[in-house]
Write a protein that holds these residues in place. Structure first.
Motif, short mmCIF file in Angstrom:
data_model
loop_
_atom_site.label_atom_id
_atom_site.label_comp_id
_atom_site.label_asym_id
_atom_site.label_seq_id
_atom_site.Cartn_x
_atom_site.Cartn_y
_atom_site.Cartn_z
N HIS A 12 0.83 -1.21 0.00
CA HIS A 12 0.00 0.00 0.00
C HIS A 12 0.87 1.26 0.00
O HIS A 12 0.35 2.37 0.18
CB HIS A 12 -0.97 -0.02 1.18
CG HIS A 12 -1.93 -1.17 1.10
ND1 HIS A 12 -2.80 -1.34 0.03
CD2 HIS A 12 -2.11 -2.25 1.89
CE1 HIS A 12 -3.48 -2.46 0.20
NE2 HIS A 12 -3.09 -3.04 1.32
N LYS B 130 -8.71 -3.42 1.80
CA LYS B 130 -8.02 -2.23 2.33
C LYS B 130 -8.85 -0.95 2.16
O LYS B 130 -9.31 -0.63 1.06
CB LYS B 130 -6.68 -2.07 1.60
CG LYS B 130 -5.91 -0.81 1.95
CD LYS B 130 -5.36 -0.85 3.36
CE LYS B 130 -4.50 0.37 3.64
NZ LYS B 130 -4.01 0.39 5.03
N THR C 129 -0.24 -6.92 1.36
CA THR C 129 -1.43 -6.07 1.25
C THR C 129 -2.52 -6.55 2.22
O THR C 129 -2.40 -7.61 2.84
CB THR C 129 -2.01 -6.10 -0.18
OG1 THR C 129 -2.30 -7.46 -0.52
CG2 THR C 129 -1.06 -5.51 -1.19
#
Ligand code: MG
Length: 259
Positions: free
Chosen positions: A203, A230, A226
């Motif tokens: 990210h 998210k 990740t």
């Protein structure tokens, strides 16, 4: 749409009510896709089939919405064409496929094929004396496919220093925890097969760009840690959201609470 957060917001809107929209699978890959299309890939919007363009092979087709949106943002086609997302018989299916949009290099669908396709494309660059690079996006669950490891053995043998694989390592697959399905050690496995291995925060656009641009003398894999889902609190790390759609009120909550 130039920031990852704008891409994330658009991807939520696009997949919210779509059957097989795979919302959390899109959200884990947002920064990867943003970094590729906004910062790294060498493309010419006026000529989607320019012979020297970099190639992007979407092996993980579950994040189709984010890929289409980034391609439109890169100028490869008009954003309006994405209004047909997930329409039966249309050119913008929810699992990425080439039914008409310019600039798509390969279909996805059956998982595990992308690195093999990428090897062929990277080998063609060598054969044709072209300096474009080939990038392949795969999922961590997808790395359980046998074909992934056949390709992983072959690429270093062919000395493909123009091939880059990115793994969206969100540690979930479908509605399951990846390590509970099959335990793996991707860093060590790729290294043992002769790949140049980078592990990054998936990210962080800066970390992704640095790893993607790092010089290489053999095939390179960027393992991007990740979070599936998210940005949307109720989805993060929650396997049950893989196949779910958002109600209108959940959509509002998701967009308001985006982090
Ligand atoms: Mg996964």
């Amino acid at each position: 749409m130039t920031t990852p957060q704008q891409l994330r917001r658009e991807a939520i809107r696009m997949t919210a009510h779509a059957e097989t929209g795979h919302i959390p699978s899109n959200l884990s890959a947002i920064e990867i896709i943003h970094t590729l299309f906004m910062r790294v890939l060498k493309l010419d919007p006026e000529r989607p089939d320019w012979p020297d363009r970099d190639r992007f092979i979407p092996s993980k087709g579950h994040c189709a919405a984010a890929i289409y949106l980034a391609m439109a943002a890169a100028g490869l086609f008009d954003r309006k064409r994405l209004d047909a997302f997930n329409v039966d018989g249309g050119e913008v299916p929810a699992i990425l496929a080439r039914y008409g949009l310019p600039g798509l290099e390969a279909d996805s669908g059956p998982l595990g094929r992308g690195i093999s396709i990428g090897i062929g494309v990277a080998l063609a660059a060598k054969h044709d004396n072209r300096d474009y690079r080939t990038y392949v996006l795969v999922g961590d669950g997808e790395c359980q496919e046998g074909q992934i490891w056949e390709a992983a053995m072959l690429a270093p043998t062919l000395k493909l220093d123009n091939l880059v694989v990115i793994v969206d390592d969100n540690r979930l697959q479908g509605s399951f925890v990846t390590s509970e399905v099959i335990e793996s050690k991707l860093d060590e496995q790729f290294a043992a097969f002769g790949w140049q291995v980078h592990r990054v925060d998936g990210h962080s656009v800066e970390e992704l760009e640095e790893a993607l641009r790092a010089p290489q003398d053999r095939p390179k894999v960027v393992l991007a840690t990740t979070v599936k889902g998210k940005g949307v609190a109720m989805m993060e790390h929650e396997p049950d959201w893989h196949y779910r759609r958002l109600t209108f009120s959940e959509l509002v909550v998701s967009l308001r609470g985006l982090r």
